[in-house]
Design a protein around this motif. Structure first.
Motif, PDB file in Angstrom:
ATOM      1  N   LEU A 141     -83.564 -41.255  76.924  1.00  0.00           N
ATOM      2  CA  LEU A 141     -84.570 -40.076  75.964  1.00  0.00           C
ATOM      3  C   LEU A 141     -83.859 -40.199  74.590  1.00  0.00           C
ATOM      4  O   LEU A 141     -84.718 -40.369  73.713  1.00  0.00           O
ATOM      5  CB  LEU A 141     -84.379 -38.742  76.699  1.00  0.00           C
ATOM      6  N   ARG A 142     -82.543 -40.455  74.493  1.00  0.00           N
ATOM      7  CA  ARG A 142     -82.098 -40.269  73.277  1.00  0.00           C
ATOM      8  C   ARG A 142     -82.417 -41.829  72.350  1.00  0.00           C
ATOM      9  O   ARG A 142     -82.965 -41.767  71.193  1.00  0.00           O
ATOM     10  CB  ARG A 142     -80.522 -40.372  73.381  1.00  0.00           C
ATOM     11  N   GLU A 143     -82.382 -42.974  73.182  1.00  0.00           N
ATOM     12  CA  GLU A 143     -82.912 -44.156  72.744  1.00  0.00           C
ATOM     13  C   GLU A 143     -84.348 -44.028  72.498  1.00  0.00           C
ATOM     14  O   GLU A 143     -84.680 -44.480  71.286  1.00  0.00           O
ATOM     15  CB  GLU A 143     -82.511 -45.415  73.816  1.00  0.00           C
ATOM     16  N   ARG A 144     -85.270 -43.415  73.123  1.00  0.00           N
ATOM     17  CA  ARG A 144     -86.727 -43.429  73.003  1.00  0.00           C
ATOM     18  C   ARG A 144     -86.880 -42.746  71.648  1.00  0.00           C
ATOM     19  O   ARG A 144     -87.720 -42.889  70.888  1.00  0.00           O
ATOM     20  CB  ARG A 144     -87.189 -42.780  73.912  1.00  0.00           C
ATOM     21  N   LEU A 145     -85.899 -41.369  71.555  1.00  0.00           N
ATOM     22  CA  LEU A 145     -86.254 -40.399  70.338  1.00  0.00           C
ATOM     23  C   LEU A 145     -85.815 -41.045  68.953  1.00  0.00           C
ATOM     24  O   LEU A 145     -86.650 -41.100  68.055  1.00  0.00           O
ATOM     25  CB  LEU A 145     -85.428 -39.233  70.371  1.00  0.00           C
ATOM     26  N   GLN A 146     -84.950 -42.006  68.958  1.00  0.00           N
ATOM     27  CA  GLN A 146     -84.628 -42.783  67.978  1.00  0.00           C
ATOM     28  C   GLN A 146     -85.467 -44.016  67.485  1.00  0.00           C
ATOM     29  O   GLN A 146     -85.783 -44.187  66.365  1.00  0.00           O
ATOM     30  CB  GLN A 146     -82.970 -43.495  68.156  1.00  0.00           C
ATOM     31  N   GLU A 147     -85.869 -44.387  68.481  1.00  0.00           N
ATOM     32  CA  GLU A 147     -87.012 -45.589  68.426  1.00  0.00           C
ATOM     33  C   GLU A 147     -88.202 -44.805  67.722  1.00  0.00           C
ATOM     34  O   GLU A 147     -88.996 -45.242  66.959  1.00  0.00           O
ATOM     35  CB  GLU A 147     -87.218 -46.172  69.753  1.00  0.00           C
ATOM     36  N   ALA A 148     -88.781 -43.630  68.452  1.00  0.00           N
ATOM     37  CA  ALA A 148     -89.796 -42.873  67.810  1.00  0.00           C
ATOM     38  C   ALA A 148     -89.558 -42.669  66.235  1.00  0.00           C
ATOM     39  O   ALA A 148     -90.313 -42.628  65.495  1.00  0.00           O
ATOM     40  CB  ALA A 148     -90.156 -41.873  68.567  1.00  0.00           C
ATOM     41  N   GLU A 149     -88.513 -42.122  66.054  1.00  0.00           N
ATOM     42  CA  GLU A 149     -88.055 -41.603  64.521  1.00  0.00           C
ATOM     43  C   GLU A 149     -88.156 -42.739  63.799  1.00  0.00           C
ATOM     44  O   GLU A 149     -88.393 -42.698  62.517  1.00  0.00           O
ATOM     45  CB  GLU A 149     -86.790 -40.960  64.610  1.00  0.00           C
ATOM     46  N   GLY A 150     -87.814 -44.057  64.234  1.00  0.00           N
ATOM     47  CA  GLY A 150     -87.679 -45.173  63.533  1.00  0.00           C
ATOM     48  C   GLY A 150     -89.036 -45.539  63.017  1.00  0.00           C
ATOM     49  O   GLY A 150     -89.437 -46.322  62.005  1.00  0.00           O
ATOM     50  N   ASN A 151     -90.124 -45.355  63.936  1.00  0.00           N
ATOM     51  CA  ASN A 151     -91.370 -45.722  63.738  1.00  0.00           C
ATOM     52  C   ASN A 151     -92.373 -44.647  62.885  1.00  0.00           C
ATOM     53  O   ASN A 151     -93.468 -44.974  62.540  1.00  0.00           O
ATOM     54  CB  ASN A 151     -92.356 -45.975  65.101  1.00  0.00           C
ATOM     55  N   THR A 152     -91.676 -43.632  62.684  1.00  0.00           N
ATOM     56  CA  THR A 152     -92.574 -42.865  61.825  1.00  0.00           C
ATOM     57  C   THR A 152     -92.684 -43.259  60.362  1.00  0.00           C
ATOM     58  O   THR A 152     -91.970 -43.773  59.511  1.00  0.00           O
ATOM     59  CB  THR A 152     -91.850 -41.449  61.653  1.00  0.00           C
ATOM     60  N   ALA A 153     -93.822 -42.908  59.620  1.00  0.00           N
ATOM     61  CA  ALA A 153     -94.032 -43.307  58.120  1.00  0.00           C
ATOM     62  C   ALA A 153     -93.459 -42.262  57.298  1.00  0.00           C
ATOM     63  O   ALA A 153     -93.706 -41.095  57.561  1.00  0.00           O
ATOM     64  CB  ALA A 153     -95.442 -43.365  57.851  1.00  0.00           C
ATOM     65  N   GLY A 154     -92.513 -42.499  56.322  1.00  0.00           N
ATOM     66  CA  GLY A 154     -92.086 -41.797  55.205  1.00  0.00           C
ATOM     67  C   GLY A 154     -90.791 -41.066  55.841  1.00  0.00           C
ATOM     68  O   GLY A 154     -90.590 -40.948  57.075  1.00  0.00           O
ATOM     69  N   PRO A 155     -90.305 -40.128  55.015  1.00  0.00           N
ATOM     70  CA  PRO A 155     -88.877 -39.578  55.345  1.00  0.00           C
ATOM     71  C   PRO A 155     -89.261 -38.433  56.225  1.00  0.00           C
ATOM     72  O   PRO A 155     -90.351 -37.791  56.336  1.00  0.00           O
ATOM     73  CB  PRO A 155     -88.352 -39.043  54.055  1.00  0.00           C
ATOM     74  N   ILE A 156     -88.297 -38.174  57.159  1.00  0.00           N
ATOM     75  CA  ILE A 156     -88.514 -37.053  58.149  1.00  0.00           C
ATOM     76  C   ILE A 156     -88.748 -35.497  57.582  1.00  0.00           C
ATOM     77  O   ILE A 156     -89.379 -34.800  58.080  1.00  0.00           O
ATOM     78  CB  ILE A 156     -87.526 -37.273  59.421  1.00  0.00           C
ATOM     79  N   ASP A 157     -87.707 -35.380  56.597  1.00  0.00           N
ATOM     80  CA  ASP A 157     -87.557 -34.209  55.742  1.00  0.00           C
ATOM     81  C   ASP A 157     -88.532 -33.930  54.632  1.00  0.00           C
ATOM     82  O   ASP A 157     -88.317 -32.941  53.878  1.00  0.00           O
ATOM     83  CB  ASP A 157     -86.168 -34.001  55.336  1.00  0.00           C
ATOM     84  N   GLU A 158     -89.562 -34.631  54.575  1.00  0.00           N
ATOM     85  CA  GLU A 158     -90.559 -34.610  53.526  1.00  0.00           C
ATOM     86  C   GLU A 158     -91.603 -33.481  53.784  1.00  0.00           C
ATOM     87  O   GLU A 158     -91.915 -33.208  54.966  1.00  0.00           O
ATOM     88  CB  GLU A 158     -91.443 -35.878  53.435  1.00  0.00           C
ATOM     89  N   PRO A 159     -91.715 -32.714  52.724  1.00  0.00           N
ATOM     90  CA  PRO A 159     -92.372 -31.441  53.012  1.00  0.00           C
ATOM     91  C   PRO A 159     -93.741 -31.885  53.087  1.00  0.00           C
ATOM     92  O   PRO A 159     -94.525 -32.857  52.638  1.00  0.00           O
ATOM     93  CB  PRO A 159     -92.174 -30.617  51.750  1.00  0.00           C
ATOM     94  N   PRO A 160     -94.712 -31.055  53.764  1.00  0.00           N
ATOM     95  CA  PRO A 160     -96.043 -31.368  53.723  1.00  0.00           C
ATOM     96  C   PRO A 160     -96.771 -31.443  52.128  1.00  0.00           C
ATOM     97  O   PRO A 160     -96.215 -30.806  51.218  1.00  0.00           O
ATOM     98  CB  PRO A 160     -96.783 -30.062  54.654  1.00  0.00           C
ATOM     99  N   PRO A 161     -97.923 -32.265  52.227  1.00  0.00           N
ATOM    100  CA  PRO A 161     -98.417 -32.456  51.089  1.00  0.00           C
ATOM    101  C   PRO A 161     -99.124 -31.104  50.066  1.00  0.00           C
ATOM    102  O   PRO A 161     -99.112 -31.080  49.122  1.00  0.00           O
ATOM    103  CB  PRO A 161     -99.805 -33.173  51.222  1.00  0.00           C
ATOM    104  N   HIS A 162     -99.444 -30.064  50.915  1.00  0.00           N
ATOM    105  CA  HIS A 162     -99.575 -29.063  50.221  1.00  0.00           C
ATOM    106  C   HIS A 162     -98.639 -27.968  49.432  1.00  0.00           C
ATOM    107  O   HIS A 162     -98.905 -27.146  49.004  1.00  0.00           O
ATOM    108  CB  HIS A 162    -100.615 -27.845  51.133  1.00  0.00           C
ATOM    109  N   TYR A 163     -97.355 -28.604  49.563  1.00  0.00           N
ATOM    110  CA  TYR A 163     -96.227 -27.985  48.558  1.00  0.00           C
ATOM    111  C   TYR A 163     -96.372 -28.246  47.570  1.00  0.00           C
ATOM    112  O   TYR A 163     -96.507 -29.588  46.889  1.00  0.00           O
ATOM    113  CB  TYR A 163     -95.041 -27.944  49.395  1.00  0.00           C
TER     114      TYR A 163
END
Length: 71
Positions: free
Chosen positions: A49-71
């Motif tokens: 599950l840790r490996e799958r999570l890391q893989e899923a996080e690697g496939n996301t577009a943009g930084p993970i901590d990026e605020p939503p566009p309405h800010y």
């Protein structure tokens, strides 16, 4: 040692206790073995599950901590 019966009774009682303790030890051993098998399986599952999570996080577009566009 005038009466051998009390000694024989004590030996019988000790033999019964020994038998009970042997059975208890065997039961505990089986329980511990089953728990270790379960722990091993859960450890493998967490690793997967840790490996799958890391893989899923690697496939996301943009930084993970990026605020939503309405800010």
């Amino acid at each position: 040692m005038s009466d051998p019966k009390p000694l024989s009774d004590r030996v019988d009682a000790l033999e019964m206790r020994l038998t009970f303790q042997d059975e208890t030890i065997e039961t505990l051993n089986q329980t511990i073995t089953a728990q270790w098998r379960q722990i091993d399986a859960l450890t493998r599952q967490v690793t997967e599950l840790r490996e799958r999570l890391q893989e899923a996080e690697g496939n996301t577009a943009g930084p993970i901590d990026e605020p939503p566009p309405h800010y």
